[in-house]
Design a protein around this motif. Structure first.
Motif, PDB file in Angstrom:
ATOM      1  N   THR A  52     -13.271   1.583   5.315  1.00 24.60           N
ATOM      2  CA  THR A  52     -12.321   0.476   5.416  1.00 24.60           C
ATOM      3  C   THR A  52     -12.990  -0.785   5.913  1.00 24.60           C
ATOM      4  O   THR A  52     -13.769  -0.758   6.862  1.00 24.60           O
ATOM      5  N   ALA A  93      -4.895   0.169   3.392  1.00 20.82           N
ATOM      6  CA  ALA A  93      -3.563   0.711   3.652  1.00 20.82           C
ATOM      7  C   ALA A  93      -3.198   1.713   2.558  1.00 20.82           C
ATOM      8  O   ALA A  93      -2.697   2.815   2.847  1.00 20.82           O
ATOM      9  N   ILE A 152      -5.402  -4.659   2.457  1.00 18.15           N
ATOM     10  CA  ILE A 152      -4.299  -3.846   1.963  1.00 18.15           C
ATOM     11  C   ILE A 152      -4.807  -2.657   1.164  1.00 18.15           C
ATOM     12  O   ILE A 152      -4.161  -1.598   1.125  1.00 18.15           O
ATOM     13  N   SER A 158      -0.507  -2.997  11.213  1.00 22.41           N
ATOM     14  CA  SER A 158       0.767  -3.046  10.492  1.00 22.41           C
ATOM     15  C   SER A 158       0.783  -4.320   9.660  1.00 22.41           C
ATOM     16  O   SER A 158       0.174  -5.326  10.038  1.00 22.41           O
ATOM     17  N   PHE A 159       1.509  -4.274   8.541  1.00 21.95           N
ATOM     18  CA  PHE A 159       1.541  -5.451   7.683  1.00 21.95           C
ATOM     19  C   PHE A 159       2.247  -6.612   8.376  1.00 21.95           C
ATOM     20  O   PHE A 159       1.828  -7.761   8.241  1.00 21.95           O
ATOM     21  N   SER A 198      -0.129   3.951  -2.960  1.00 22.14           N
ATOM     22  CA  SER A 198      -0.879   5.146  -2.568  1.00 22.14           C
ATOM     23  C   SER A 198      -0.741   6.263  -3.599  1.00 22.14           C
ATOM     24  O   SER A 198      -1.685   7.029  -3.820  1.00 22.14           O
ATOM     25  N   SER A 246      -7.182  -9.372  10.934  1.00 22.13           N
ATOM     26  CA  SER A 246      -7.307  -8.036  11.530  1.00 22.13           C
ATOM     27  C   SER A 246      -8.209  -8.200  12.749  1.00 22.13           C
ATOM     28  O   SER A 246      -9.411  -7.958  12.693  1.00 22.13           O
ATOM     29  N   CYS A 261      -8.931  -3.402   7.783  1.00 16.93           N
ATOM     30  CA  CYS A 261      -7.551  -2.928   7.698  1.00 16.93           C
ATOM     31  C   CYS A 261      -6.743  -3.410   8.912  1.00 16.93           C
ATOM     32  O   CYS A 261      -7.285  -3.658   9.989  1.00 16.93           O
ATOM     33  N   GLY A 298       0.784  -1.225   0.000  1.00  9.53           N
ATOM     34  CA  GLY A 298       0.000   0.000   0.000  1.00  9.53           C
ATOM     35  C   GLY A 298       0.815   1.274   0.000  1.00  9.53           C
ATOM     36  O   GLY A 298       0.273   2.362  -0.191  1.00  9.53           O
ATOM     37  N   LYS A 312       3.286   2.154   8.600  1.00  9.66           N
ATOM     38  CA  LYS A 312       2.203   1.360   9.166  1.00  9.66           C
ATOM     39  C   LYS A 312       0.906   2.174   9.153  1.00  9.66           C
ATOM     40  O   LYS A 312       0.928   3.371   9.458  1.00  9.66           O
ATOM     41  N   PRO A 313      -0.221   1.539   8.836  1.00  8.56           N
ATOM     42  CA  PRO A 313      -1.493   2.263   8.892  1.00  8.56           C
ATOM     43  C   PRO A 313      -1.762   2.932  10.229  1.00  8.56           C
ATOM     44  O   PRO A 313      -2.290   4.047  10.273  1.00  8.56           O
TER      45      PRO A 313
END
Length: 318
Positions: A200, A180, A177, A206-207, A151, A270, A203, A147, A245-246
């Motif tokens: 969202t 993200a 993702i 963090s990945f 973006s 998630s 989400c 992501g 990180k989101p």
């Protein structure tokens, strides 16, 4: 040299030797996991096909999405844009309004998958853009950057919707993702002011955290494979998943942006505790969180169709 010192030296040598052996043994595993999960190793990979036809719910979503899209084929314009050296492809459904949602699918999914999430937006008066994210569908690219670099592709699509099709508002709907990408896009300095917010589903904070849960579910060894995969991401794409990180980016969202969080209590990737943290960290002054009792990761709508659609429609009525 005392006997105690000798013992310490022997233990240190054994420890270092064990770590070296573990690294040598697990490095090929991490490389294989990375290439399988995050690299488009051939043009057919992550194409416009159902990613999990063996999964009954996934196949139902796929077929229902195609059925929805086929009703409106006369409304569709094939579109493309270029960004970061990649040609990117999408489909624009023009329903006659002046606002549009970009549906951003999760990992391994093409724009066909996104059809399934479009119905509530048409009902809410939106035009709809579905896209093949980079290295998916017909779009160029090899590496998934979780992501981060995607973006800037989202910003390019946003500008196309405004400048070419006259949309006065642009919104994002992200799945996993895809969100993200939305969060990183909406917090970029060059994000246009006509991007008003995002919705969202599922989400992650963090990945690394969500990928760890995927590896556990797939019964893959975690140490040190997990962090070696993160290092492969950095080596090939210059993406730092420890920094980007989101949950860090979402703290920078402008207060006037509106955000709707859709989460499932049965999501094992998630997970609810982490999802609540992401909502709490969001700096929007107009945010809403809706929980669903049923449905796994990215499968909320198939299990709660009316409630899911109403949550979106009512969010825009409010």
């Amino acid at each position: 040299m005392t006997a105690f010192t000798i013992v310490l030296i022997i233990l240190a040598v054994l420890l270092l030797g064990g770590l070296a052996f573990m690294f040598i043994y697990t490095y090929p595993i991490s490389k294989r996991v990375y290439k399988t999960q995050l690299v488009r190793t051939e043009p057919e990979k992550w194409g416009r096909v159902c990613s999990a036809p063996e999964n009954e719910e996934q196949l139902q979503m796929w077929n229902a999405g195609i059925e929805w899209a086929n009703q409106y084929r006369e409304k569709v314009t094939e579109v493309e844009t270029q960004n970061d050296g990649f040609k990117l492809y999408g489909e624009y459904f023009d329903f006659g309004g002046d606002k549009c949602v970009i549906i951003l699918p999760g990992r391994c999914e093409s724009l066909v998958y996104s059809y399934y999430f479009a119905a509530p937006y048409k009902k809410a008066g939106f035009n709809v853009l579905v896209v093949d994210t980079r290295c998916h569908g017909k779009s160029d690219g090899i590496y998934n950057t979780i992501g981060v670099k995607e973006s800037s592709d989202v910003i390019a699509w946003s500008k196309l919707l405004h400048e070419q099709f006259g949309n006065k508002e642009v919104w994002y709907h992200g799945i996993c993702i895809g969100t993200a990408s939305a969060i990183f896009a909406i917090t970029k300095n060059d994000c246009p002011e006509y991007v008003k917010g995002f919705i969202t589903e599922g989400c992650f904070v963090s990945f690394r955290e969500t990928f760890k849960r995927h590896m556990i579910a797939d019964k893959r060894p975690l140490f040190p494979v997990l962090d070696l995969v993160m290092l492969h991401i950095n080596r090939h794409t210059k993406t730092n998943v420890y920094r980007d990180k989101p949950i860090s980016a979402i703290k920078k969202i402008a207060p006037e942006k509106r955000v709707l969080f859709l989460y499932g209590k049965q999501d094992i990737f998630s997970i609810p505790q982490k999802s609540q943290l992401l909502f709490d960290a969001c700096s929007s002054n107009d945010k809403k969180l809706v929980w669903f009792e049923k449905g796994g990761h990215s499968h909320l709508r198939i299990n709660n169709t009316q409630e899911y659609d109403n949550a979106i429609i009512n969010f825009f009525k409010d």
